[in-house]
Design a protein around this motif. Structure first.
Motif, PDB file in Angstrom:
ATOM      1  N   LYS A 186     -33.321  -5.080 -31.701  1.00  0.00           N
ATOM      2  CA  LYS A 186     -32.077  -4.929 -32.273  1.00  0.00           C
ATOM      3  C   LYS A 186     -30.889  -5.209 -31.516  1.00  0.00           C
ATOM      4  N   MET A 187     -29.950  -6.257 -32.297  1.00  0.00           N
ATOM      5  CA  MET A 187     -29.062  -6.666 -31.323  1.00  0.00           C
ATOM      6  C   MET A 187     -28.035  -5.505 -30.704  1.00  0.00           C
ATOM      7  N   THR A 188     -27.587  -4.463 -31.449  1.00  0.00           N
ATOM      8  CA  THR A 188     -26.843  -3.419 -30.913  1.00  0.00           C
ATOM      9  C   THR A 188     -27.579  -2.477 -29.672  1.00  0.00           C
ATOM     10  N   ASP A 189     -28.771  -2.375 -29.845  1.00  0.00           N
ATOM     11  CA  ASP A 189     -29.605  -1.873 -28.878  1.00  0.00           C
ATOM     12  C   ASP A 189     -29.869  -2.803 -27.708  1.00  0.00           C
ATOM     13  N   ARG A 190     -29.880  -4.168 -27.869  1.00  0.00           N
ATOM     14  CA  ARG A 190     -29.993  -5.105 -26.649  1.00  0.00           C
ATOM     15  C   ARG A 190     -28.760  -5.153 -25.915  1.00  0.00           C
ATOM     16  N   TYR A 191     -27.690  -5.044 -26.504  1.00  0.00           N
ATOM     17  CA  TYR A 191     -26.246  -5.089 -25.953  1.00  0.00           C
ATOM     18  C   TYR A 191     -26.377  -3.580 -24.854  1.00  0.00           C
ATOM     19  N   PHE A 192     -26.619  -2.537 -25.520  1.00  0.00           N
ATOM     20  CA  PHE A 192     -26.791  -1.272 -24.750  1.00  0.00           C
ATOM     21  C   PHE A 192     -27.978  -1.592 -23.639  1.00  0.00           C
ATOM     22  N   LEU A 193     -28.902  -2.016 -23.642  1.00  0.00           N
ATOM     23  CA  LEU A 193     -29.761  -2.335 -22.576  1.00  0.00           C
ATOM     24  C   LEU A 193     -29.165  -3.097 -21.596  1.00  0.00           C
ATOM     25  N   LEU A 194     -28.471  -4.209 -22.120  1.00  0.00           N
ATOM     26  CA  LEU A 194     -27.770  -5.234 -21.314  1.00  0.00           C
ATOM     27  C   LEU A 194     -26.634  -4.452 -20.411  1.00  0.00           C
ATOM     28  N   LEU A 213     -41.596  -3.723 -23.509  1.00  0.00           N
ATOM     29  CA  LEU A 213     -40.480  -3.510 -24.396  1.00  0.00           C
ATOM     30  C   LEU A 213     -40.826  -2.609 -25.207  1.00  0.00           C
ATOM     31  N   GLY A 214     -41.972  -2.397 -25.786  1.00  0.00           N
ATOM     32  CA  GLY A 214     -42.281  -1.201 -26.562  1.00  0.00           C
ATOM     33  C   GLY A 214     -42.294  -0.124 -25.889  1.00  0.00           C
ATOM     34  N   LYS A 215     -42.765   0.315 -24.591  1.00  0.00           N
ATOM     35  CA  LYS A 215     -42.642   1.226 -23.812  1.00  0.00           C
ATOM     36  C   LYS A 215     -41.290   1.665 -23.652  1.00  0.00           C
ATOM     37  N   ILE A 216     -40.345   0.607 -23.071  1.00  0.00           N
ATOM     38  CA  ILE A 216     -38.849   0.565 -23.068  1.00  0.00           C
ATOM     39  C   ILE A 216     -38.399   1.530 -24.460  1.00  0.00           C
ATOM     40  N   LYS A 217     -38.774   1.012 -25.577  1.00  0.00           N
ATOM     41  CA  LYS A 217     -38.266   1.878 -26.677  1.00  0.00           C
ATOM     42  C   LYS A 217     -38.726   3.148 -26.749  1.00  0.00           C
ATOM     43  N   GLU A 218     -39.782   3.356 -26.363  1.00  0.00           N
ATOM     44  CA  GLU A 218     -40.631   4.839 -26.391  1.00  0.00           C
ATOM     45  C   GLU A 218     -39.736   5.445 -25.533  1.00  0.00           C
ATOM     46  N   ILE A 219     -39.554   5.120 -24.385  1.00  0.00           N
ATOM     47  CA  ILE A 219     -38.777   5.849 -23.485  1.00  0.00           C
ATOM     48  C   ILE A 219     -37.311   6.428 -23.705  1.00  0.00           C
ATOM     49  N   THR A 220     -36.724   5.230 -24.283  1.00  0.00           N
ATOM     50  CA  THR A 220     -35.158   5.199 -24.302  1.00  0.00           C
ATOM     51  C   THR A 220     -34.780   5.172 -26.023  1.00  0.00           C
ATOM     52  N   GLN A 221     -35.605   4.965 -26.711  1.00  0.00           N
ATOM     53  CA  GLN A 221     -35.112   4.850 -28.149  1.00  0.00           C
ATOM     54  C   GLN A 221     -34.237   3.669 -28.362  1.00  0.00           C
ATOM     55  N   LYS A 222     -34.458   2.881 -27.659  1.00  0.00           N
ATOM     56  CA  LYS A 222     -33.440   1.508 -27.680  1.00  0.00           C
ATOM     57  C   LYS A 222     -34.354   0.279 -27.979  1.00  0.00           C
ATOM     58  N   ASN A 223     -34.193  -0.356 -29.136  1.00  0.00           N
ATOM     59  CA  ASN A 223     -35.141  -1.528 -29.485  1.00  0.00           C
ATOM     60  C   ASN A 223     -34.577  -2.803 -29.066  1.00  0.00           C
ATOM     61  N   TYR A 224     -35.475  -3.467 -28.210  1.00  0.00           N
ATOM     62  CA  TYR A 224     -34.964  -4.787 -27.643  1.00  0.00           C
ATOM     63  C   TYR A 224     -34.559  -5.552 -28.797  1.00  0.00           C
ATOM     64  N   LEU A 284     -37.155  -5.812 -18.155  1.00  0.00           N
ATOM     65  CA  LEU A 284     -36.060  -5.941 -19.120  1.00  0.00           C
ATOM     66  C   LEU A 284     -35.037  -6.635 -18.529  1.00  0.00           C
ATOM     67  N   SER A 285     -34.967  -7.061 -17.310  1.00  0.00           N
ATOM     68  CA  SER A 285     -33.722  -7.803 -16.945  1.00  0.00           C
ATOM     69  C   SER A 285     -34.402  -9.202 -17.052  1.00  0.00           C
ATOM     70  N   ALA A 286     -35.612  -9.518 -16.857  1.00  0.00           N
ATOM     71  CA  ALA A 286     -35.916 -10.888 -16.991  1.00  0.00           C
ATOM     72  C   ALA A 286     -35.815 -11.228 -18.461  1.00  0.00           C
ATOM     73  N   ALA A 287     -36.179 -10.188 -19.418  1.00  0.00           N
ATOM     74  CA  ALA A 287     -35.996 -10.542 -21.040  1.00  0.00           C
ATOM     75  C   ALA A 287     -34.516 -10.816 -21.516  1.00  0.00           C
TER      76      ALA A 287
END
Length: 114
Positions: free
Chosen positions: A93-101, A80-91, A53-56
């Motif tokens: 999607k801009m708002t989710d990407r901000y949350f992941l950042l 990235l799909g596994k991250i979405k599965e675990i956190t419900q945050k989609n890389y 995630l950090s690299a992406a």
């Protein structure tokens, strides 16, 4: 924080803002809904979702991120799909990407004890 120069200040400003939010319900929400879950998954399965995630987030493209991680682009997409599965945050999607950042920034702050 002994910050000098414009470039350094720009790099540390987001962390400075986050530091002011430490121990707030918002900070703890991000930490528990994303960071803690990903850290637990990485620990349990000896994976590297947070590193991926950090690299992406750091690179200009997924191809560059995959290359930096020395993995195939499809592996990066799977993670990235596994991250979405675990956190419900989609890389993707801009708002989710901000949350992941924010999550990655909190991880860095916690790790470096800023």
């Amino acid at each position: 924080m002994h910050i000098s120069g414009v470039r350094k200040a720009e790099e540390w400003l987001p962390f400075s803002l986050l530091m002011h939010c430490r121990n707030t319900s918002e900070y703890n929400f991000i930490k528990t809904t994303v960071l803690d879950k990903l850290q637990e998954y990485d620990r349990r399965y000896q994976s590297s979702l947070l590193d991926t995630l950090s690299a992406a987030l750091r690179e200009n493209s997924l191809e560059d991120a995959a290359e930096r991680q020395h993995i195939h682009i499809n592996t990066l997409r799977y993670r990235l799909g596994k991250i979405k599965e675990i956190t419900q945050k989609n890389y993707f999607k801009m708002t989710d990407r901000y949350f992941l950042l924010l999550c990655i920034m909190i991880q860095r702050m916690e790790h470096e004890q800023l």
